[in-house]
Enzyme design. Structure first.
Site, mmCIF file in Angstrom:
data_model
loop_
_atom_site.group_PDB
_atom_site.id
_atom_site.type_symbol
_atom_site.label_atom_id
_atom_site.label_comp_id
_atom_site.label_asym_id
_atom_site.label_seq_id
_atom_site.Cartn_x
_atom_site.Cartn_y
_atom_site.Cartn_z
ATOM 1 N N CYS A 93 -1.078 0.587 1.177
ATOM 2 C CA CYS A 93 -1.317 -0.366 2.273
ATOM 3 C C CYS A 93 -2.326 -1.438 1.861
ATOM 4 C CB CYS A 93 -1.805 0.441 3.487
ATOM 5 S SG CYS A 93 -2.576 -0.523 4.783
ATOM 6 N N CYS A 98 -5.356 -1.835 4.163
ATOM 7 C CA CYS A 98 -6.219 -0.648 4.002
ATOM 8 C C CYS A 98 -7.144 -0.834 2.804
ATOM 9 C CB CYS A 98 -5.378 0.611 3.807
ATOM 10 S SG CYS A 98 -4.284 1.004 5.185
#
Length: 106
Positions: A34, A37
């Site tokens: 991600c 993230c």
């Protein structure tokens, strides 16, 4: 890789860490693939360092703990959840500035 003050959660230690803490607990639901993230990972590390005496800062890889992600209805990552007294108190989805994350914990 998480900073030294960040607790890595798994399905085995989630309840123990999150539900028994006497401090507020921030859980960063993330995945290695991600992009956003990865962007907030250094911010999470900074929050963990600055709030070490006041809160527990954790990361949970949703790919490794899908049951927990489903239980807490994590649909998008990063999702940040704050638990107080073992109960879910706040949920925010998406990358957030450090000040926002710290204010969630106070």
């Amino acid at each position: 890789m998480a900073g030294k003050n960040v607790v890595m959660l798994t399905k085995d230690n989630f309840n123990e860490v999150v539900k028994t803490s006497d401090k507020p607990v921030l859980v960063d639901f993330y995945a290695d693939w991600c992009g956003p993230c990865k962007m907030i990972a250094p911010i999470i590390d900074e929050v963990a360092e600055e709030m070490a005496n006041e809160a527990v800062v954790c990361k949970l890889n949703v790919d490794d703990a899908q049951d927990i992600a489903i239980e807490y209805r994590v649909a998008s990552i990063p999702t940040l959840m704050v638990f107080k007294g073992g109960k879910l108190a706040e949920t925010v989805v998406g990358a957030r500035p450090k000040d926002d994350i710290i204010s969630l914990l106070k």
